[in-house]
Design a protein around this motif. Sequence first.
Motif, PDB file in Angstrom:
ATOM      1  N   GLN A 118      16.953  -6.296   3.599  1.00 24.24           N
ATOM      2  CA  GLN A 118      17.420  -7.203   2.545  1.00 24.24           C
ATOM      3  C   GLN A 118      16.299  -8.085   2.002  1.00 24.24           C
ATOM      4  O   GLN A 118      16.305  -8.480   0.854  1.00 24.24           O
ATOM      5  CB  GLN A 118      18.559  -8.090   3.058  1.00 24.24           C
ATOM      6  CG  GLN A 118      19.817  -7.331   3.355  1.00 24.24           C
ATOM      7  CD  GLN A 118      20.493  -6.820   2.097  1.00 24.24           C
ATOM      8  OE1 GLN A 118      20.196  -7.240   0.993  1.00 24.24           O
ATOM      9  NE2 GLN A 118      21.407  -5.888   2.265  1.00 24.24           N
ATOM     10  N   SER A 119      15.313  -8.370   2.852  1.00 28.32           N
ATOM     11  CA  SER A 119      14.231  -9.254   2.418  1.00 28.32           C
ATOM     12  C   SER A 119      13.002  -8.480   1.964  1.00 28.32           C
ATOM     13  O   SER A 119      11.907  -9.031   1.901  1.00 28.32           O
ATOM     14  CB  SER A 119      13.857 -10.222   3.549  1.00 28.32           C
ATOM     15  OG  SER A 119      13.388  -9.488   4.671  1.00 28.32           O
ATOM     16  N   GLY A 120      13.177  -7.212   1.655  1.00 28.36           N
ATOM     17  CA  GLY A 120      12.081  -6.434   1.100  1.00 28.36           C
ATOM     18  C   GLY A 120      11.329  -5.589   2.108  1.00 28.36           C
ATOM     19  O   GLY A 120      10.322  -5.008   1.766  1.00 28.36           O
ATOM     20  N   GLY A 121      11.783  -5.488   3.333  1.00 24.33           N
ATOM     21  CA  GLY A 121      11.092  -4.696   4.345  1.00 24.33           C
ATOM     22  C   GLY A 121      11.410  -3.221   4.254  1.00 24.33           C
ATOM     23  O   GLY A 121      11.862  -2.610   5.220  1.00 24.33           O
ATOM     24  N   LEU A 122      11.175  -2.625   3.101  1.00 21.03           N
ATOM     25  CA  LEU A 122      11.538  -1.228   2.883  1.00 21.03           C
ATOM     26  C   LEU A 122      10.383  -0.258   3.122  1.00 21.03           C
ATOM     27  O   LEU A 122      10.559   0.945   3.020  1.00 21.03           O
ATOM     28  CB  LEU A 122      12.063  -1.059   1.457  1.00 21.03           C
ATOM     29  CG  LEU A 122      13.288  -1.907   1.124  1.00 21.03           C
ATOM     30  CD1 LEU A 122      13.687  -1.704  -0.328  1.00 21.03           C
ATOM     31  CD2 LEU A 122      14.443  -1.568   2.046  1.00 21.03           C
ATOM     32  N   GLU A 123       9.220  -0.774   3.453  1.00 19.30           N
ATOM     33  CA  GLU A 123       8.065   0.091   3.671  1.00 19.30           C
ATOM     34  C   GLU A 123       8.309   1.085   4.798  1.00 19.30           C
ATOM     35  O   GLU A 123       7.881   2.238   4.727  1.00 19.30           O
ATOM     36  CB  GLU A 123       6.808  -0.735   3.978  1.00 19.30           C
ATOM     37  CG  GLU A 123       6.342  -1.596   2.826  1.00 19.30           C
ATOM     38  CD  GLU A 123       7.099  -2.913   2.731  1.00 19.30           C
ATOM     39  OE1 GLU A 123       7.813  -3.290   3.690  1.00 19.30           O
ATOM     40  OE2 GLU A 123       6.987  -3.558   1.684  1.00 19.30           O
ATOM     41  N   GLN A 124       9.018   0.658   5.835  1.00 20.64           N
ATOM     42  CA  GLN A 124       9.294   1.550   6.959  1.00 20.64           C
ATOM     43  C   GLN A 124      10.183   2.716   6.533  1.00 20.64           C
ATOM     44  O   GLN A 124       9.974   3.846   6.943  1.00 20.64           O
ATOM     45  CB  GLN A 124       9.939   0.788   8.121  1.00 20.64           C
ATOM     46  CG  GLN A 124      10.110   1.623   9.370  1.00 20.64           C
ATOM     47  CD  GLN A 124       8.784   2.086   9.946  1.00 20.64           C
ATOM     48  OE1 GLN A 124       7.830   1.323  10.021  1.00 20.64           O
ATOM     49  NE2 GLN A 124       8.715   3.337  10.335  1.00 20.64           N
ATOM     50  N   ILE A 125      11.167   2.445   5.690  1.00 23.97           N
ATOM     51  CA  ILE A 125      12.022   3.524   5.177  1.00 23.97           C
ATOM     52  C   ILE A 125      11.164   4.527   4.411  1.00 23.97           C
ATOM     53  O   ILE A 125      11.323   5.736   4.572  1.00 23.97           O
ATOM     54  CB  ILE A 125      13.141   2.976   4.276  1.00 23.97           C
ATOM     55  CG1 ILE A 125      14.143   2.186   5.109  1.00 23.97           C
ATOM     56  CG2 ILE A 125      13.851   4.097   3.528  1.00 23.97           C
ATOM     57  CD1 ILE A 125      15.199   1.488   4.302  1.00 23.97           C
ATOM     58  N   ALA A 126      10.258   4.042   3.594  1.00 27.08           N
ATOM     59  CA  ALA A 126       9.394   4.933   2.812  1.00 27.08           C
ATOM     60  C   ALA A 126       8.536   5.789   3.742  1.00 27.08           C
ATOM     61  O   ALA A 126       8.414   7.000   3.540  1.00 27.08           O
ATOM     62  CB  ALA A 126       8.521   4.116   1.859  1.00 27.08           C
ATOM     63  N   ARG A 127       7.940   5.183   4.752  1.00 26.10           N
ATOM     64  CA  ARG A 127       7.108   5.945   5.699  1.00 26.10           C
ATOM     65  C   ARG A 127       7.929   6.985   6.434  1.00 26.10           C
ATOM     66  O   ARG A 127       7.529   8.148   6.564  1.00 26.10           O
ATOM     67  CB  ARG A 127       6.433   5.001   6.692  1.00 26.10           C
ATOM     68  CG  ARG A 127       5.254   4.246   6.108  1.00 26.10           C
ATOM     69  CD  ARG A 127       4.472   3.541   7.206  1.00 26.10           C
ATOM     70  NE  ARG A 127       5.231   2.495   7.875  1.00 26.10           N
ATOM     71  CZ  ARG A 127       5.331   1.241   7.442  1.00 26.10           C
ATOM     72  NH1 ARG A 127       4.708   0.852   6.349  1.00 26.10           N
ATOM     73  NH2 ARG A 127       6.039   0.355   8.111  1.00 26.10           N
ATOM     74  N   ASP A 128       9.094   6.587   6.934  1.00 24.61           N
ATOM     75  CA  ASP A 128       9.952   7.512   7.682  1.00 24.61           C
ATOM     76  C   ASP A 128      10.416   8.669   6.794  1.00 24.61           C
ATOM     77  O   ASP A 128      10.439   9.820   7.219  1.00 24.61           O
ATOM     78  CB  ASP A 128      11.164   6.791   8.271  1.00 24.61           C
ATOM     79  CG  ASP A 128      10.807   5.841   9.395  1.00 24.61           C
ATOM     80  OD1 ASP A 128       9.659   5.901   9.893  1.00 24.61           O
ATOM     81  OD2 ASP A 128      11.678   5.038   9.762  1.00 24.61           O
ATOM     82  N   SER A 129      10.789   8.355   5.568  1.00 26.69           N
ATOM     83  CA  SER A 129      11.269   9.390   4.645  1.00 26.69           C
ATOM     84  C   SER A 129      10.161  10.385   4.313  1.00 26.69           C
ATOM     85  O   SER A 129      10.405  11.592   4.290  1.00 26.69           O
ATOM     86  CB  SER A 129      11.778   8.755   3.349  1.00 26.69           C
ATOM     87  OG  SER A 129      12.884   7.931   3.617  1.00 26.69           O
ATOM     88  N   ARG A 130       8.954   9.882   4.064  1.00 24.54           N
ATOM     89  CA  ARG A 130       7.842  10.780   3.773  1.00 24.54           C
ATOM     90  C   ARG A 130       7.554  11.700   4.936  1.00 24.54           C
ATOM     91  O   ARG A 130       7.342  12.899   4.755  1.00 24.54           O
ATOM     92  CB  ARG A 130       6.585   9.979   3.413  1.00 24.54           C
ATOM     93  CG  ARG A 130       6.539   9.560   1.973  1.00 24.54           C
ATOM     94  CD  ARG A 130       5.157   9.052   1.582  1.00 24.54           C
ATOM     95  NE  ARG A 130       4.712   7.920   2.367  1.00 24.54           N
ATOM     96  CZ  ARG A 130       4.975   6.648   2.095  1.00 24.54           C
ATOM     97  NH1 ARG A 130       5.702   6.348   1.046  1.00 24.54           N
ATOM     98  NH2 ARG A 130       4.533   5.681   2.863  1.00 24.54           N
ATOM     99  N   SER A 131       7.576  11.178   6.139  1.00 24.60           N
ATOM    100  CA  SER A 131       7.259  12.024   7.300  1.00 24.60           C
ATOM    101  C   SER A 131       8.340  13.076   7.538  1.00 24.60           C
ATOM    102  O   SER A 131       8.037  14.183   7.981  1.00 24.60           O
ATOM    103  CB  SER A 131       7.062  11.174   8.561  1.00 24.60           C
ATOM    104  OG  SER A 131       8.277  10.630   8.998  1.00 24.60           O
ATOM    105  N   LYS A 132       9.581  12.784   7.213  1.00 24.55           N
ATOM    106  CA  LYS A 132      10.675  13.740   7.424  1.00 24.55           C
ATOM    107  C   LYS A 132      10.754  14.781   6.320  1.00 24.55           C
ATOM    108  O   LYS A 132      11.315  15.843   6.519  1.00 24.55           O
ATOM    109  CB  LYS A 132      12.006  13.014   7.563  1.00 24.55           C
ATOM    110  CG  LYS A 132      12.075  12.241   8.863  1.00 24.55           C
ATOM    111  CD  LYS A 132      13.382  11.549   9.023  1.00 24.55           C
ATOM    112  CE  LYS A 132      13.371  10.780  10.320  1.00 24.55           C
ATOM    113  NZ  LYS A 132      14.462  11.108  11.186  1.00 24.55           N
ATOM    114  N   SER A 133      10.197  14.497   5.177  1.00 24.23           N
ATOM    115  CA  SER A 133      10.324  15.430   4.061  1.00 24.23           C
ATOM    116  C   SER A 133       9.162  16.413   3.974  1.00 24.23           C
ATOM    117  O   SER A 133       9.128  17.248   3.097  1.00 24.23           O
ATOM    118  CB  SER A 133      10.445  14.653   2.745  1.00 24.23           C
ATOM    119  OG  SER A 133       9.261  13.932   2.492  1.00 24.23           O
ATOM    120  N   ARG A 134       8.236  16.341   4.888  1.00 23.66           N
ATOM    121  CA  ARG A 134       7.085  17.270   4.867  1.00 23.66           C
ATOM    122  C   ARG A 134       7.369  18.536   5.589  1.00 23.66           C
ATOM    123  O   ARG A 134       8.071  18.753   6.406  1.00 23.66           O
ATOM    124  CB  ARG A 134       5.874  16.606   5.467  1.00 23.66           C
ATOM    125  CG  ARG A 134       5.404  15.485   4.581  1.00 23.66           C
ATOM    126  CD  ARG A 134       4.183  14.847   5.109  1.00 23.66           C
ATOM    127  NE  ARG A 134       3.867  13.782   4.165  1.00 23.66           N
ATOM    128  CZ  ARG A 134       2.942  12.914   4.365  1.00 23.66           C
ATOM    129  NH1 ARG A 134       2.221  12.940   5.444  1.00 23.66           N
ATOM    130  NH2 ARG A 134       2.702  11.996   3.480  1.00 23.66           N
TER     131      ARG A 134
END
Length: 76
Positions: free
Chosen positions: A60-76
């Motif tokens: 909620q406070s903008g900590g979405l970087e982890q979601i982006a990292r996790d999503s990139r690693s799972k989509s490779r």
Amino acid sequence: MTLDLEMPRMDGLEMLRQIVRRYHIPVIVVSSHNEMGAYSALNALALGAFDFVAKPSDAQSGGLEQIARDSRSKSR
């Protein structure tokens, strides 16, 4: 594509059903760490989601970087 299961107007699982049925693209769902979030993530996998990532507690406070990292690693 990433899809948050907690949405204001439409149930995320219903949205996933429509995406899988109409577009046949891989979907990584974003789910909270709580019991309901885990249940929803398992339902999403059963409905055709490719995988899921956990929503960080500070999303909620903008900590979405982890979601982006996790999503990139799972989509490779």
